[in-house]
Design an enzyme around this catalytic site. Structure first.
Site, PDB file in Angstrom:
ATOM      1  N   TYR A   1      40.755  30.021  44.028  1.00 52.81           N
ATOM      2  CA  TYR A   1      40.617  30.736  43.107  1.00 52.81           C
ATOM      3  C   TYR A   1      39.157  31.377  43.060  1.00 52.81           C
ATOM      4  CZ  TYR A   1      45.396  30.570  40.800  1.00 52.81           C
ATOM      5  OH  TYR A   1      46.671  30.869  40.347  1.00 52.81           O
TER       6      TYR A   1
ATOM      7  N   ASP B   1      41.094  39.787  43.058  1.00 57.84           N
ATOM      8  CA  ASP B   1      39.884  39.882  42.560  1.00 57.84           C
ATOM      9  C   ASP B   1      38.771  39.915  43.886  1.00 57.84           C
ATOM     10  OD1 ASP B   1      41.087  39.115  40.555  1.00 57.84           O
ATOM     11  OD2 ASP B   1      39.834  37.119  40.131  1.00 57.84           O
TER      12      ASP B   1
ATOM     13  N   ARG C   1      37.753  28.639  35.285  1.00 55.54           N
ATOM     14  CA  ARG C   1      37.791  29.073  36.748  1.00 55.54           C
ATOM     15  C   ARG C   1      36.921  30.041  36.830  1.00 55.54           C
ATOM     16  NH1 ARG C   1      43.103  30.282  34.744  1.00 55.54           N
ATOM     17  NH2 ARG C   1      43.218  32.298  33.792  1.00 55.54           N
TER      18      ARG C   1
END
Ligand code: FRU
Length: 480
Positions: free
Chosen positions: A97, A38, A158
């Protein structure tokens, strides 16, 4: 103690760009080595664009993620800075993350998920903050500011996306209820350390939406041209006609948002991209007031690609500008990309009929604008390379469907289709890099993004018609 940041920087700089690598992209963000996923922390700060990405520097597999850091002053030429974050704390030891960036007291700050996977299989997800030092490259972690998912939610919690409005901080976070429904949770804070849950903004089974997946990742929420847009990447959606053919989806809901009670009333989910590889998009607003978007040119769990041999995987898309027209999102390659153009080749007013082909052009990296009019019978564009590589883009004026077919390529398969608004004409704006293609259709009405892996340098691109059509515009530029 091992300095993971240093090891990641060393891994990246030890790579001598392999000139034999036929797939290394020339004008897209790619990892020197390892796996990229990402885009994270996309922001313009003090006149410089920052774009981070999820990165595993040590293997071409998902694992404990780092944040790689790129900067640019034109959204086209990116420079890699030292690695911004490594999974080196107890609360993020299995991955820093995805998340976003913001500015507080003129300082660039990161808001991300600390991911912990214990040996017994349990997971912990906290939302954490890191701040840049004066050099804007090394980040100092401050630790978690949202400790746990609220009651009723699993640890799949998340990807915080943060914004500031009228003295209040807000963020949206991807979440999963304990009965396995994907949702987006909305939080607020008057100071960045004290967050309060407002409630779910949208989700599977909410706001008149039926069952819609078991997890929603990577949310983004913003106002654009008097509408509110929620972007997210839901997982667990079944194929429906031409929709949702990729393993996981990314798209948006458009609607109205009540700033008092935080109610978001929205339309149906619409996919942001119709190609094979597109996921986890993230946007930012720049100082020119543009809503800009970057995305991962990949899909989770689809990592078996020919670049593995060269020890890297995946790339980010080109940066796109978003606008709203007639109640839907339109996407445009950013203006700044024009600076890459060289050697224009141009044709106009050519009639193509009876399966005849027009134009054989040879360019591994190029931009092509094509306009076809008076379309009778199906027509389209073929891309060929000498290693039997072939993909086809076909427009059928009877049902106004455009399809991208890669069944005849050596290492890929499948067709992706969608219906367009117009039947008589077709505009294609295509960006070809060494192993990617991005096709903007009818001035941003749809986009097809895909990775493609032709081995030979020479590509033939031809336009054909099984009836007739007129090429009213054909402009091609080499990109360098
Ligand atoms: C989306 C995602 C995010 C997560 C990140 C981990 O691709 O699964 O939800 O934060 O990747 O790399």
């Amino acid at each position: 103690m091992v300095d993971l940041l240093l090891e990641a920087d060393n891994a990246a700089s030890a790579v001598h760009c392999n000139i034999e690598d036929p797939f290394r992209l020339k004008y897209h963000i790619t990892p020197a080595v390892g796996l990229l996923n990402d885009p994270n922390g996309f922001i313009e700060h003090e006149g410089i664009y920052h774009l981070f990405y999820q990165w595993n520097p040590f293997e071409c597999a998902h694992g404990s993620k780092f944040w790689a850091h790129c900067i640019s002053d034109d959204l086209v030429n990116w420079r890699l800075l030292p690695t911004a974050m490594a999974p080196d704390q107890d609360y993020d030891k299995n991955g820093c993350y995805s998340g976003s960036a913001f500015v507080e007291n003129k300082k660039l700050m990161l808001f991300y998920t600390g991911n912990v996977k214990n040996k017994d299989g349990t997971r912990l997800s906290t939302q954490c903050i890191a701040e840049a030092n004066s050099l804007n490259d090394k980040f100092k972690k401050r630790g978690p500011v949202i400790d746990n998912p609220p009651a009723g939610y699993t640890a799949h919690f998340r990807d915080p996306k943060i914004w500031h409005d009228n003295g209040v901080w807000f963020c949206v976070i991807g979440a999963q209820t304990i009965d396995k429904k994907g949702q987006i949770l909305l939080y607020r804070a008057t100071n960045i350390n004290d967050w309060e849950l407002i409630g779910p903004l949208a989700g599977s089974g909410l706001n008149e939406l039926g069952d819609f997946g078991y997890m929603w990742e990577c949310p983004d929420f913003f106002e654009l041209d008097n509408n509110y847009i929620l972007i997210c990447s839901p997982q667990g959606i079944e194929i429906e006609g031409d929709k949702y053919h990729n393993k996981y989806q990314s798209g948006y809901f458009i609607g109205s948002y009540n700033l008092q009670n935080h109610e978001f009333k929205h339309n149906e989910f619409a996919e942001l991209d119709r190609g094979f590889e597109f996921y986890a998009p993230q946007t930012t607003i720049d100082s020119k007031g543009r809503r800009l978007m970057s995305a991962w040119m990949g899909i989770p769990e689809e990592d078996d690609q020919p670049t593995l041999v060269y020890n890297w995987l995946h790339a980010l898309t080109l940066v796109r500008e978003l606008k709203i027209k007639n109640g839907r999102l339109y996407q445009y390659p950013v203006e700044e990309l024009k600076q890459l153009r060289k050697n224009k080749l141009s044709y106009q007013d050519i009639l193509v009929s009876n399966s005849q082909s027009f134009a054989q052009i040879h360019a591994p990296c190029c931009e092509i604008e094509i306009e076809l009019n008076d379309i009778r019978g199906s027509c389209g564009v073929h891309f060929n390379a000498y290693d039997h590589y072939h993909i086809g883009l076909t427009f059928n004026p009877n049902n106004s469907k455009l399809s991208l077919d890669r069944n005849s390529t050596p290492n890929q398969s499948g067709v992706r289709s969608c219906a367009l608004l117009s039947k008589q004409s077709l505009k294609l704006h295509m960006f070809l890099d060494k192993s990617s293609i991005e096709i903007f259709v009818n001035d941003g009405e749809e986009v097809f993004t895909s990775r493609v892996f032709p081995l030979s340098e020479t590509r033939n691109i031809s336009i054909y018609s099984h009836g007739s059509c007129t090429i009213t515009k054909f402009d091609k530029y080499d990109l360098s």
